[in-house]
Design an enzyme around this catalytic site. Sequence first.
Site, PDB file in Angstrom:
ATOM      1  NE  ARG A 223      30.802  25.815  42.277  1.00 33.22           N
ATOM      2  CZ  ARG A 223      29.563  25.321  42.332  1.00 33.22           C
ATOM      3  NH1 ARG A 223      28.730  25.732  43.260  1.00 33.22           N
ATOM      4  NH2 ARG A 223      29.160  24.419  41.465  1.00 33.22           N
TER       5      ARG A 223
ATOM      6  NE  ARG B  77      27.437  20.931  38.058  1.00 33.61           N
ATOM      7  CZ  ARG B  77      27.126  20.660  39.312  1.00 33.61           C
ATOM      8  NH1 ARG B  77      26.646  21.601  40.082  1.00 33.61           N
ATOM      9  NH2 ARG B  77      27.310  19.452  39.822  1.00 33.61           N
TER      10      ARG B  77
ATOM     11  NE  ARG C 260      31.237  20.988  43.459  1.00 36.67           N
ATOM     12  CZ  ARG C 260      30.090  21.624  43.629  1.00 36.67           C
ATOM     13  NH1 ARG C 260      29.888  22.398  44.687  1.00 36.67           N
ATOM     14  NH2 ARG C 260      29.120  21.517  42.736  1.00 36.67           N
TER      15      ARG C 260
HETATM   16  N1  LIG Z   1      16.368  17.061  44.904  1.00 32.34           N
HETATM   17  C1  LIG Z   1      17.493  17.266  45.559  1.00 32.34           C
HETATM   18  N2  LIG Z   1      18.398  18.115  45.053  1.00 32.34           N
HETATM   19  C2  LIG Z   1      19.534  18.307  45.758  1.00 32.34           C
HETATM   20  C3  LIG Z   1      19.791  17.671  46.988  1.00 32.34           C
HETATM   21  N3  LIG Z   1      21.001  18.078  47.451  1.00 32.34           N
HETATM   22  C4  LIG Z   1      21.464  18.956  46.554  1.00 32.34           C
HETATM   23  N4  LIG Z   1      20.587  19.093  45.529  1.00 32.34           N
HETATM   24  C5  LIG Z   1      20.658  19.957  44.366  1.00 32.34           C
HETATM   25  O1  LIG Z   1      21.522  19.376  43.425  1.00 32.34           O
HETATM   26  C6  LIG Z   1      22.103  20.389  42.626  1.00 32.34           C
HETATM   27  C7  LIG Z   1      23.586  20.166  42.500  1.00 32.34           C
HETATM   28  O2  LIG Z   1      24.202  20.333  43.734  1.00 32.34           O
HETATM   29  P1  LIG Z   1      25.776  20.315  43.846  1.00 32.34           P
HETATM   30  O3  LIG Z   1      26.289  19.076  43.197  1.00 32.34           O
HETATM   31  O4  LIG Z   1      26.156  20.522  45.280  1.00 32.34           O
HETATM   32  O5  LIG Z   1      26.232  21.507  42.926  1.00 32.34           O
HETATM   33  P2  LIG Z   1      26.026  23.090  42.997  1.00 32.34           P
HETATM   34  O6  LIG Z   1      24.566  23.408  43.129  1.00 32.34           O
HETATM   35  O7  LIG Z   1      26.598  23.534  41.704  1.00 32.34           O
HETATM   36  O8  LIG Z   1      26.815  23.589  44.178  1.00 32.34           O
HETATM   37  C8  LIG Z   1      21.717  21.698  43.306  1.00 32.34           C
HETATM   38  O9  LIG Z   1      20.634  22.264  42.583  1.00 32.34           O
HETATM   39  C9  LIG Z   1      21.274  21.308  44.668  1.00 32.34           C
HETATM   40  O10 LIG Z   1      20.285  22.199  45.176  1.00 32.34           O
HETATM   41  C10 LIG Z   1      18.792  16.773  47.494  1.00 32.34           C
HETATM   42  O11 LIG Z   1      18.904  16.176  48.541  1.00 32.34           O
HETATM   43  N5  LIG Z   1      17.693  16.619  46.729  1.00 32.34           N
HETATM   44  N1  LIG Z   2      26.288  37.776  44.981  1.00 36.39           N
HETATM   45  C1  LIG Z   2      27.400  37.211  44.511  1.00 36.39           C
HETATM   46  N2  LIG Z   2      28.250  37.933  43.756  1.00 36.39           N
HETATM   47  C2  LIG Z   2      29.372  37.361  43.250  1.00 36.39           C
HETATM   48  N3  LIG Z   2      29.749  36.084  43.462  1.00 36.39           N
HETATM   49  C3  LIG Z   2      28.948  35.319  44.207  1.00 36.39           C
HETATM   50  C4  LIG Z   2      27.738  35.832  44.770  1.00 36.39           C
HETATM   51  N4  LIG Z   2      27.142  34.833  45.464  1.00 36.39           N
HETATM   52  C5  LIG Z   2      27.950  33.754  45.351  1.00 36.39           C
HETATM   53  N5  LIG Z   2      29.035  34.034  44.605  1.00 36.39           N
HETATM   54  C6  LIG Z   2      30.112  33.117  44.190  1.00 36.39           C
HETATM   55  O1  LIG Z   2      29.560  32.308  43.146  1.00 36.39           O
HETATM   56  C7  LIG Z   2      30.091  30.991  43.213  1.00 36.39           C
HETATM   57  C8  LIG Z   2      28.936  29.998  43.301  1.00 36.39           C
HETATM   58  O2  LIG Z   2      28.314  30.114  44.548  1.00 36.39           O
HETATM   59  P1  LIG Z   2      27.768  28.846  45.325  1.00 36.39           P
HETATM   60  O3  LIG Z   2      27.344  29.318  46.676  1.00 36.39           O
HETATM   61  O4  LIG Z   2      28.760  27.745  45.261  1.00 36.39           O
HETATM   62  O5  LIG Z   2      26.499  28.476  44.418  1.00 36.39           O
HETATM   63  P2  LIG Z   2      25.462  27.287  44.483  1.00 36.39           P
HETATM   64  O6  LIG Z   2      25.535  26.686  45.857  1.00 36.39           O
HETATM   65  O7  LIG Z   2      24.146  27.918  44.211  1.00 36.39           O
HETATM   66  O8  LIG Z   2      25.861  26.329  43.414  1.00 36.39           O
HETATM   67  C9  LIG Z   2      31.010  30.932  44.424  1.00 36.39           C
HETATM   68  O9  LIG Z   2      32.335  31.059  43.983  1.00 36.39           O
HETATM   69  C10 LIG Z   2      30.581  32.141  45.251  1.00 36.39           C
HETATM   70  O10 LIG Z   2      31.644  32.669  45.996  1.00 36.39           O
END
Ligand SMILES: Nc1nc2c(ncn2[C@@H]2O[C@H](COP(=O)(O)OP(=O)(O)O)[C@@H](O)[C@H]2O)c(=O)[nH]1
Ligand SMILES: Nc1ncnc2c1ncn2[C@@H]1O[C@H](COP(=O)(O)OP(=O)(O)O)[C@@H](O)[C@H]1O
Length: 383
Positions: free
Chosen positions: A261, A272, A168
């Site tokens: 986000r 998702r 990203r």
């Molecule tokens: N099994 C596994 N899942 C992962 C790993 N790294 C990230 N993830 C998971 O992959 C999913 C997607 O992550 P990401 O692409 O960063 O998107 P986000 O969760 O929407 O911020 C999330 O549920 C993460 O917890 C990994 O090393 N192993």
């Molecule tokens: N408790 C909360 N209330 C409102 N917005 C939140 C809260 N926690 C996280 N966010 C927002 O929600 C979005 C997703 O959070 P993020 O940390 O990227 O989620 P994840 O890592 O689980 O995918 C971000 O824009 C973040 O700022």
Amino acid sequence: MGEEAPVFHVESVALESKDCLQNSIDIGDKTYVISISDDPKSSISIKILDKLTLTWVVPTVLGSHPTPTNSHVAILVNNEKILIIEKGVALNDFIWFLEVDTPFVKQQCKIKGAEVVAWSKGVISEGHTPVVISGPSGVGKGTLIAKLMKEYPSKFGFSVSHTTRFPREKEIDGVHYHFTERSKMEQEISEGKFLEFAHVHGNLYGTSIEAVESVSDQGKRCILDIDVQGARSVRASSLEAIFIFVCPPSFEELEKRLRARGTETEEQIQKRLKNARAELDQSNSPGLFDHLLINDDLEACYENLKKLLCLDDSHEDSNDSLIKDGKAIACYSILSKTNSEILLQSETNEVEKGTASLLSLNLSFLSGGAPGRTRGLKISSFN
Ligand SMILES: Nc1nc2c(ncn2[C@@H]2O[C@H](COP(=O)(O)OP(=O)(O)O)[C@@H](O)[C@H]2O)c(=O)[nH]1
Ligand SMILES: Nc1ncnc2c1ncn2[C@@H]1O[C@H](COP(=O)(O)OP(=O)(O)O)[C@@H](O)[C@H]1O
């Protein structure tokens, strides 16, 4: 008048220590010859002599090997592994194990159909139990982890996963993820370099063993942000961890956060959200997660996370003081060995800061091992 020699019980068997560039250790019908060169370009070589047939075998060597150095000592721990004490390297890098017949090596021999040995670095610090954080996309895992790392930079370290998804806008390679090609990652998975991996939202994600070990090496508590499949794999692995699932207050709020986000296309958001339902269903799987955290109000959720992680508890590992200055140079030879303890004597007259004239290495509580580090080494120092 000479100094009185310290009295130690030395077991009569298996004190076979050699101190040179090349060491040979006998185990059963085999002799393992370990040559460590101080030329950084040349690698460490292992040869095995079958004493019955008088034939040499060059085994497949797995794992990261010790730093090349011009002197080391090798001693048999048991019939499964050899302990290597390197001289002239940093204190946090001088203990290594060459596994020759551990369950991991036996399994790899079968898979590869060849003779295999594996290196594993010995780690004095116990580290702290890693924390696995799972939860649906957009629930706030990354936000909570970022807060924790910001408030406690010296306590926590993030396990940087590998992924085949595109970065990203604000993501940095090697910090948020190791962004990688699918074929390269699949190759590394087949080489046993990953603790776990999973196909998530159409991409491959995985935690390398190195990602977790390198955090523990720094004496930090490792945080893994992985999906539910990954959490399940870690549960089934030898890694002891605390498993936390983060839930949204409602599905509508989850969707709102994901959209706000602004990092995904509509198609990716739909994927998702669909996966989120399955992940939420699985969060109640018996024995999978130790704690469920509802991320409604961010600050309240963060405070609850801190409570779960006992952040008020300032207990320090008793070994920590010994490795605080891990850069001090180690130069120890083996003084004695029993089944569970090895006494090391410093070869330098001036005891450097961070080192001691005598070290007792307790091997009773060893855990882990190849393909990761060997942990549970208890070390006591005497000056
Ligand atoms: N099994 C596994 N899942 C992962 C790993 N790294 C990230 N993830 C998971 O992959 C999913 C997607 O992550 P990401 O692409 O960063 O998107 P986000 O969760 O929407 O911020 C999330 O549920 C993460 O917890 C990994 O090393 N192993
Ligand atoms: N408790 C909360 N209330 C409102 N917005 C939140 C809260 N926690 C996280 N966010 C927002 O929600 C979005 C997703 O959070 P993020 O940390 O990227 O989620 P994840 O890592 O689980 O995918 C971000 O824009 C973040 O700022």
